[in-house]
Scaffold this motif. Structure first.
Motif, PDB file in Angstrom:
ATOM      1  N   LEU A 376     -65.633  23.149 -27.741  1.00 59.55           N
ATOM      2  CA  LEU A 376     -64.348  23.407 -28.377  1.00 59.55           C
ATOM      3  C   LEU A 376     -63.876  22.136 -29.085  1.00 59.55           C
ATOM      4  CD1 LEU A 376     -62.391  25.369 -25.614  1.00 59.55           C
ATOM      5  CD2 LEU A 376     -63.692  26.281 -27.563  1.00 59.55           C
ATOM      6  N   SER A 377     -63.004  22.339 -30.042  1.00 58.62           N
ATOM      7  CA  SER A 377     -62.352  21.186 -30.662  1.00 58.62           C
ATOM      8  C   SER A 377     -61.027  20.960 -29.943  1.00 58.62           C
ATOM      9  CB  SER A 377     -62.060  21.497 -32.146  1.00 58.62           C
ATOM     10  OG  SER A 377     -60.953  20.720 -32.575  1.00 58.62           O
ATOM     11  N   LYS A 378     -60.595  19.701 -29.893  1.00 58.80           N
ATOM     12  CA  LYS A 378     -59.315  19.422 -29.229  1.00 58.80           C
ATOM     13  C   LYS A 378     -58.153  19.891 -30.103  1.00 58.80           C
ATOM     14  CE  LYS A 378     -61.169  15.963 -26.168  1.00 58.80           C
ATOM     15  NZ  LYS A 378     -61.333  14.566 -25.769  1.00 58.80           N
ATOM     16  N   GLU A 379     -58.515  20.390 -31.285  1.00 58.82           N
ATOM     17  CA  GLU A 379     -57.477  20.984 -32.141  1.00 58.82           C
ATOM     18  C   GLU A 379     -57.302  22.467 -31.834  1.00 58.82           C
ATOM     19  OE1 GLU A 379     -56.939  17.520 -32.904  1.00 58.82           O
ATOM     20  OE2 GLU A 379     -55.605  19.001 -33.890  1.00 58.82           O
ATOM     21  N   ASN A 380     -58.271  23.021 -31.107  1.00 56.60           N
ATOM     22  CA  ASN A 380     -58.163  24.443 -30.773  1.00 56.60           C
ATOM     23  C   ASN A 380     -56.890  24.692 -29.973  1.00 56.60           C
ATOM     24  OD1 ASN A 380     -61.661  24.653 -30.392  1.00 56.60           O
ATOM     25  ND2 ASN A 380     -60.473  25.850 -31.825  1.00 56.60           N
ATOM     26  N   ARG A 381     -56.262  25.852 -30.201  1.00 57.21           N
ATOM     27  CA  ARG A 381     -55.173  26.261 -29.298  1.00 57.21           C
ATOM     28  C   ARG A 381     -55.811  27.146 -28.218  1.00 57.21           C
ATOM     29  NH1 ARG A 381     -51.893  29.702 -32.846  1.00 57.21           N
ATOM     30  NH2 ARG A 381     -53.991  30.128 -33.595  1.00 57.21           N
ATOM     31  N   ILE A 382     -55.593  26.786 -26.970  1.00 58.00           N
ATOM     32  CA  ILE A 382     -56.324  27.429 -25.876  1.00 58.00           C
ATOM     33  C   ILE A 382     -55.376  28.213 -24.979  1.00 58.00           C
ATOM     34  CG2 ILE A 382     -57.696  26.969 -23.789  1.00 58.00           C
ATOM     35  CD1 ILE A 382     -58.713  24.434 -25.244  1.00 58.00           C
ATOM     36  N   GLY A 383     -55.767  29.420 -24.652  1.00 54.51           N
ATOM     37  CA  GLY A 383     -55.067  30.172 -23.607  1.00 54.51           C
ATOM     38  C   GLY A 383     -55.821  29.868 -22.315  1.00 54.51           C
ATOM     39  N   LEU A 384     -55.170  29.221 -21.387  1.00 52.11           N
ATOM     40  CA  LEU A 384     -55.846  28.815 -20.144  1.00 52.11           C
ATOM     41  C   LEU A 384     -55.383  29.729 -19.018  1.00 52.11           C
ATOM     42  CD1 LEU A 384     -57.623  26.753 -18.611  1.00 52.11           C
ATOM     43  CD2 LEU A 384     -55.543  25.385 -18.261  1.00 52.11           C
ATOM     44  N   MET A 385     -56.336  30.295 -18.281  1.00 57.23           N
ATOM     45  CA  MET A 385     -55.944  31.152 -17.151  1.00 57.23           C
ATOM     46  C   MET A 385     -57.001  31.085 -16.059  1.00 57.23           C
ATOM     47  SD  MET A 385     -56.595  34.855 -18.929  1.00 57.23           S
ATOM     48  CE  MET A 385     -56.264  35.829 -17.460  1.00 57.23           C
ATOM     49  N   GLY A 386     -56.685  31.733 -14.924  1.00 57.44           N
ATOM     50  CA  GLY A 386     -57.640  31.805 -13.815  1.00 57.44           C
ATOM     51  C   GLY A 386     -57.225  30.873 -12.684  1.00 57.44           C
ATOM     52  N   GLU A 418     -55.017  14.763 -21.454  1.00 56.70           N
ATOM     53  CA  GLU A 418     -55.713  14.620 -22.745  1.00 56.70           C
ATOM     54  C   GLU A 418     -54.902  15.215 -23.891  1.00 56.70           C
ATOM     55  OE1 GLU A 418     -59.194  12.914 -21.144  1.00 56.70           O
ATOM     56  OE2 GLU A 418     -59.181  13.694 -23.189  1.00 56.70           O
ATOM     57  N   GLU A 419     -53.686  15.698 -23.518  1.00 58.27           N
ATOM     58  CA  GLU A 419     -52.787  16.311 -24.527  1.00 58.27           C
ATOM     59  C   GLU A 419     -53.496  17.422 -25.303  1.00 58.27           C
ATOM     60  OE1 GLU A 419     -50.173  12.233 -25.094  1.00 58.27           O
ATOM     61  OE2 GLU A 419     -51.441  12.922 -26.748  1.00 58.27           O
ATOM     62  N   ILE A 420     -54.240  18.234 -24.542  1.00 65.29           N
ATOM     63  CA  ILE A 420     -54.895  19.406 -25.141  1.00 65.29           C
ATOM     64  C   ILE A 420     -53.828  20.479 -25.368  1.00 65.29           C
ATOM     65  CG2 ILE A 420     -56.667  21.189 -24.736  1.00 65.29           C
ATOM     66  CD1 ILE A 420     -57.891  18.423 -24.800  1.00 65.29           C
ATOM     67  N   LYS A 421     -53.880  21.132 -26.528  1.00 62.24           N
ATOM     68  CA  LYS A 421     -52.902  22.200 -26.792  1.00 62.24           C
ATOM     69  C   LYS A 421     -53.320  23.446 -26.001  1.00 62.24           C
ATOM     70  CE  LYS A 421     -52.225  21.022 -31.681  1.00 62.24           C
ATOM     71  NZ  LYS A 421     -53.491  20.235 -31.699  1.00 62.24           N
ATOM     72  N   TYR A 422     -52.525  23.804 -24.997  1.00 63.96           N
ATOM     73  CA  TYR A 422     -52.892  25.040 -24.282  1.00 63.96           C
ATOM     74  C   TYR A 422     -51.630  25.719 -23.787  1.00 63.96           C
ATOM     75  CZ  TYR A 422     -51.877  23.002 -19.694  1.00 63.96           C
ATOM     76  OH  TYR A 422     -51.259  22.434 -18.610  1.00 63.96           O
ATOM     77  N   VAL A 423     -51.771  27.008 -23.641  1.00 64.78           N
ATOM     78  CA  VAL A 423     -50.706  27.748 -22.952  1.00 64.78           C
ATOM     79  C   VAL A 423     -51.392  28.384 -21.753  1.00 64.78           C
ATOM     80  CG1 VAL A 423     -49.238  28.249 -24.924  1.00 64.78           C
ATOM     81  CG2 VAL A 423     -51.171  29.744 -24.456  1.00 64.78           C
ATOM     82  N   ASN A 424     -50.719  28.402 -20.634  1.00 64.48           N
ATOM     83  CA  ASN A 424     -51.423  29.066 -19.533  1.00 64.48           C
ATOM     84  C   ASN A 424     -50.630  30.266 -19.073  1.00 64.48           C
ATOM     85  OD1 ASN A 424     -49.362  27.813 -18.289  1.00 64.48           O
ATOM     86  ND2 ASN A 424     -50.608  26.952 -16.640  1.00 64.48           N
ATOM     87  N   SER A 425     -51.382  31.170 -18.468  1.00 66.89           N
ATOM     88  CA  SER A 425     -50.765  32.478 -18.197  1.00 66.89           C
ATOM     89  C   SER A 425     -50.237  32.485 -16.774  1.00 66.89           C
ATOM     90  CB  SER A 425     -51.833  33.562 -18.305  1.00 66.89           C
ATOM     91  OG  SER A 425     -52.587  33.520 -17.118  1.00 66.89           O
ATOM     92  N   ASP A 426     -49.244  33.301 -16.608  1.00 69.90           N
ATOM     93  CA  ASP A 426     -48.756  33.541 -15.249  1.00 69.90           C
ATOM     94  C   ASP A 426     -49.702  34.576 -14.641  1.00 69.90           C
ATOM     95  OD1 ASP A 426     -45.639  34.682 -13.758  1.00 69.90           O
ATOM     96  OD2 ASP A 426     -47.699  34.568 -13.018  1.00 69.90           O
ATOM     97  N   ILE A 516     -65.783  18.694 -16.364  1.00 72.17           N
ATOM     98  CA  ILE A 516     -65.754  20.021 -16.994  1.00 72.17           C
ATOM     99  C   ILE A 516     -65.162  19.906 -18.393  1.00 72.17           C
ATOM    100  CG2 ILE A 516     -64.606  22.275 -16.901  1.00 72.17           C
ATOM    101  CD1 ILE A 516     -64.907  22.025 -13.765  1.00 72.17           C
ATOM    102  N   CYS A 517     -64.030  19.198 -18.503  1.00 73.51           N
ATOM    103  CA  CYS A 517     -63.370  19.074 -19.816  1.00 73.51           C
ATOM    104  C   CYS A 517     -64.214  18.240 -20.765  1.00 73.51           C
ATOM    105  CB  CYS A 517     -61.983  18.475 -19.627  1.00 73.51           C
ATOM    106  SG  CYS A 517     -60.927  19.590 -18.679  1.00 73.51           S
ATOM    107  N   SER A 518     -64.905  17.257 -20.227  1.00 75.43           N
ATOM    108  CA  SER A 518     -65.744  16.406 -21.074  1.00 75.43           C
ATOM    109  C   SER A 518     -66.861  17.227 -21.717  1.00 75.43           C
ATOM    110  CB  SER A 518     -66.320  15.297 -20.185  1.00 75.43           C
ATOM    111  OG  SER A 518     -67.214  14.529 -20.900  1.00 75.43           O
ATOM    112  N   VAL A 519     -67.447  18.132 -20.949  1.00 79.41           N
ATOM    113  CA  VAL A 519     -68.506  18.994 -21.506  1.00 79.41           C
ATOM    114  C   VAL A 519     -67.885  20.073 -22.393  1.00 79.41           C
ATOM    115  CG1 VAL A 519     -70.302  20.676 -20.915  1.00 79.41           C
ATOM    116  CG2 VAL A 519     -70.090  18.559 -19.591  1.00 79.41           C
ATOM    117  N   LEU A 520     -66.753  20.609 -21.972  1.00 81.90           N
ATOM    118  CA  LEU A 520     -66.093  21.695 -22.732  1.00 81.90           C
ATOM    119  C   LEU A 520     -65.791  21.255 -24.164  1.00 81.90           C
ATOM    120  CD1 LEU A 520     -64.828  24.574 -22.372  1.00 81.90           C
ATOM    121  CD2 LEU A 520     -62.684  23.417 -21.789  1.00 81.90           C
ATOM    122  N   PHE A 521     -65.396  19.991 -24.324  1.00 77.63           N
ATOM    123  CA  PHE A 521     -65.023  19.497 -25.654  1.00 77.63           C
ATOM    124  C   PHE A 521     -66.133  18.655 -26.295  1.00 77.63           C
ATOM    125  CE2 PHE A 521     -60.913  21.255 -25.855  1.00 77.63           C
ATOM    126  CZ  PHE A 521     -60.391  21.249 -24.571  1.00 77.63           C
ATOM    127  N   GLY A 522     -67.301  18.639 -25.641  1.00 73.82           N
ATOM    128  CA  GLY A 522     -68.450  17.997 -26.290  1.00 73.82           C
ATOM    129  C   GLY A 522     -68.499  16.490 -26.185  1.00 73.82           C
TER     130      GLY A 522
END
Ligand code: GLC
Length: 707
Positions: A376-386, A418-426, A516-522
């Motif tokens: 992923l790019s750190k510019e991606n807007r991510i919906g984080l859940m789970g 890392e100031e990743i743009k994400y919204v997480n779900s309830d 995990i985040c290091s691999v997720l963002f390459g």
């Protein structure tokens, strides 16, 4: 200390002192002034730093180094024989390194050795001089919670892991140089627990014992291991705690082990309490010491019955003396008499955290990456859940006893940092959270307390509530990336189709979320390879890559295109993901296997000559990658049925975009021969198929012949 000094000590010991020396009692931080009365009374050879038998599942009080110094001072002054302080320092101490099975997924055993060296530094700085690790139980059944503690389904990975752990833990060889004694467990065959049910019996043929369950222990003993822990299970109907064939003839006679053996916790008395192999605890004690169990963990039966067994002649004093001799010789070899205390042992916490993260990064396995959506790019807007978006503790894995919990973060913590743009779900949302995002990252997993000892499960499928969340995520219509924080192999079933990409992370330690985040963002390349098989369904278990050739149709682990050859009427028996599998973010191509000699005389191989193979690996992608070359062998005709594939070589190389690297593999007698039931090793003439690629089902093949 000279070994004859040991003889002198034994000559001067009373029977009571000898019985104390073969006894290990528990110490979990009680008041030292009170506890020394026990030492006076029992004169134990060792203390186990644990309060309960299920040390792996409960957070224990951390080791109080200053208390161990006081206890050792007392022992040296009043007994003249220093204590061994045993602790389950399985894969970490202050810093939790990835679990063993997660570390094994790196296929990088030089790095694994560095991790165990770091674990040693932390443990000895608290005065722990003996660890009940490495756990070397080969296992093909993920229902068994303890599969996560060991190196997986393959004997060769087991050999590599065993060597790395023993060399890391015992670096320096003596207390003076900061070494810690390793303890090989559980000898032997515990990983074959029937149905994956902990503490059941095991049914292992002598042929399988020699070629599948013993290799890791052979490797560890060849690399200097001095203590072994007997396993709860039995072989050929005899509990190993009372099994002279296994604990003496095989371990000492065949493998040449010359250290000492400790029982597992209260395992000796279990022979009368559960196995029906002894009529009472006294009988258990006699059977155990005569079988070759030198020390009783738990401290009950040798203490209570040995004197009577000696008086009655059921146990000769020479047998007891030999057990004492083995223990004292290990202490002498370890330099414990000259240096009962560690001095100036310190470590660099930040360095260890960075090492733990590096280990975790190399252990993460990229299983799927449709349309190259990752990294992923750190510019991606991510919906984080789970549930594992905010989970912290479970990254440390089971058997993390003294870990500093403040060091472990969650994926959300790292996203914030890392100031990743994400919204997480309830997670309580009834309906699919409507994310205004580019993709969804769903973090699933299993709690650390669902793994390890006494944590077998009947179903290794994705938990229902997590499947429901996954389906909610899918309803967004966005790409779904799965972060699967499962320590054991699970059966993903058709749920695999709901993911666009999957990272299988294991329980990756104190810096697991960062990795995990290091691999997720390459920032780190995915390079993990599965040290086990991932089945489609629980019903396929056991399914593993190195099974023997079948008796009729082709084994469908490798070839079941024709449903008539399926082993089941209702499903394939191919794995969902095979042993050795793992993707990279780039594309790696393995060229033809070249060898300048495809026939070697039998006697030349016997004299050490080897087949040499070279393979050019090309990175045809647009980013660097880490290639993990795997060499497999198949002995096509032999006097015993042989595995369809056996991993016998691993080579790693970082390759730049568009670049190539030449890998070289060597295969000699040890790789082409096998053990007969009696433990003799043979090489036979004939053809061998050799496969080199990036998983056990690679088809890049050549054929060689021993003539
Ligand atoms: C447990 C485990 C063993 C552990 C020991 C001490 O029962 O089987 O792996 O090292 O007891 O805690």
């Amino acid at each position: 200390m000279k070994i004859d000094r040991v003889e002198q000590i034994i000559k001067n010991m009373t029977l009571k002192e000898k019985i104390g020396q073969v006894t290990q009692i528990g110490y979990s931080g009680e008041d030292v002034d009170e506890f020394v009365k026990f030492i006076d009374e029992i004169k134990p050879g060792s203390l186990i730093l644990a309060g309960t038998a299920l040390a792996g599942s409960e957070e224990q009080r951390s080791v109080q180094g200053e208390n161990l110094v006081k206890l050792q001072e007392y022992a040296v002054k009043n007994m003249g024989i220093p204590l061994l302080f045993g602790r389950d320092v399985i894969h970490g101490h202050r810093v939790a390194f990835p679990l063993a099975l997660t570390m094994a997924s790196s296929f990088d055993f030089k790095l694994v050795e560095k991790c165990f060296d770091a674990v040693r530094q932390e443990a000895v700085s608290d005065g722990v001089n003996w660890t009940f690790s490495p756990m070397l139980d080969m296992c093909r059944d993920p229902r068994w919670g303890r599969i996560v503690e060991g190196p997986g389904e393959d004997p060769y990975i087991g050999e590599c892991f065993a060597k790395a752990a023993v060399k890391g833990f015992q670096k320096g060889e003596t207390v003076e140089n900061g070494a810690m004694l390793a303890c090989l467990k559980h000898f032997v065959g515990y990983g074959a627990s029937e149905g994956g049910r902990d503490y059941t019996q095991t049914d292992i043929s002598d042929y399988s014992l020699q070629n599948e369950y013993l290799p890791a222990f052979r490797s560890a003993i060849e690399n200097g291991a001095q203590t072994v822990m007997a396993s709860f299970n039995g072989i050929n109907g005899v509990p190993n705690s009372g099994n002279k064939k296994i604990m003496t003839d095989v371990l000492r006679g065949q493998l040449g082990f010359d250290g000492f053996v400790i029982s597992d916790w209260d395992a000796i008395m279990m022979m009368s309490e559960y196995s029906g192999f002894a009529k009472d605890k006294r009988d258990s004690a006699g059977k155990a010491i005569n079988a070759g169990i030198d020390m009783d963990m738990g401290g009950k039966v040798y203490l209570d019955y040995m004197e009577s067994l000696i008086e009655s002649g059921e146990v000769s004093e020479e047998v007891l003396d030999e057990a004492v001799r083995r223990i004292l010789n290990v202490k002498a070899h370890f330099g414990l008499f000259e240096h009962p205390f560690y001095e100036n042992q310190s470590f660099d916490l930040d360095e260890h955290l960075a090492l733990s993260q590096k280990m975790a990064e190399e252990s993460i396995v990229l299983l799927k990456n449709s349309n190259g959506i990752l990294p992923l790019s750190k510019e991606n807007r991510i919906g984080l859940m789970g549930p594992f978006a905010s989970e912290r503790r479970s990254h440390a894995g089971c058997w993390s006893l003294d870990w500093d919990q403040s060091l472990v973060h969650s994926i959300e913590d790292v996203f914030d940092k890392e100031e990743i743009k994400y919204v997480n779900s309830d997670l309580r949302l009834r309906e699919a959270p409507q994310f205004n995002a580019d993709c969804i990252v769903i973090a699933l997993g299993e709690d650390r307390l669902m793994t390890g000892e006494a944590c077998s499960v009947g179903n290794v499928s994705l938990p229902e509530e997590q499947v429901a969340l996954l389906k909610k995520a899918k309803r967004n219509g966005l790409p779904v990336i799965g972060i699967l924080c499962f320590a054991r192999p699970i059966a993903l079933e058709e749920n695999i189709d709901l993911f666009d990409a999957v990272l299988y992370t294991g329980h990756a330690g104190s810096r697991g979320a960062e990795a995990i985040c290091s691999v997720l963002f390459g920032d780190a390349e995915p390079q993990g390879r599965l040290p086990y098989t991932l089945p489609h369904y629980s019903g396929q278990i056991p399914v593993y890559y190195n099974s023997l050739s079948g008796c009729r149709q082709i084994n469908s682990y490798y070839d079941d295109e024709d449903p008539r050859f399926w082993s089941y009427l209702d499903t394939t028996s191919k794995p969902l993901f095979p042993f050795g599998y793992g993707l990279s973010y780039s594309n790696l191509e393995y060229g033809e296997i070249k060898t300048d000699c495809d026939k070697i005389k039998y006697e030349d191989i016997e004299n050490g000559e080897k087949f040499v193979f070279t393979v050019t690996v090309k990175n045809t992608g647009d980013r660097k990658a880490v290639a993990v070359g795997e060499a497999y062998v198949h002995d096509t005709v032999a006097s015993r049925m042989r595995p369809l594939r056996q991993l016998r070589g691993i080579k790693r190389a970082e390759i730049g975009a568009g670049k190539s690297v030449e890998m070289t593999f060597e295969l000699g007698k040890k790789d082409l021969g096998f053990y007969l039931e009696d433990g003799s090793f043979i090489l036979e003439k004939g053809e061998f198929e050799v496969y080199i690629g990036e998983s056990s089902i690679c088809t890049n093949k050549t054929v060689i012949e021993v003539v």
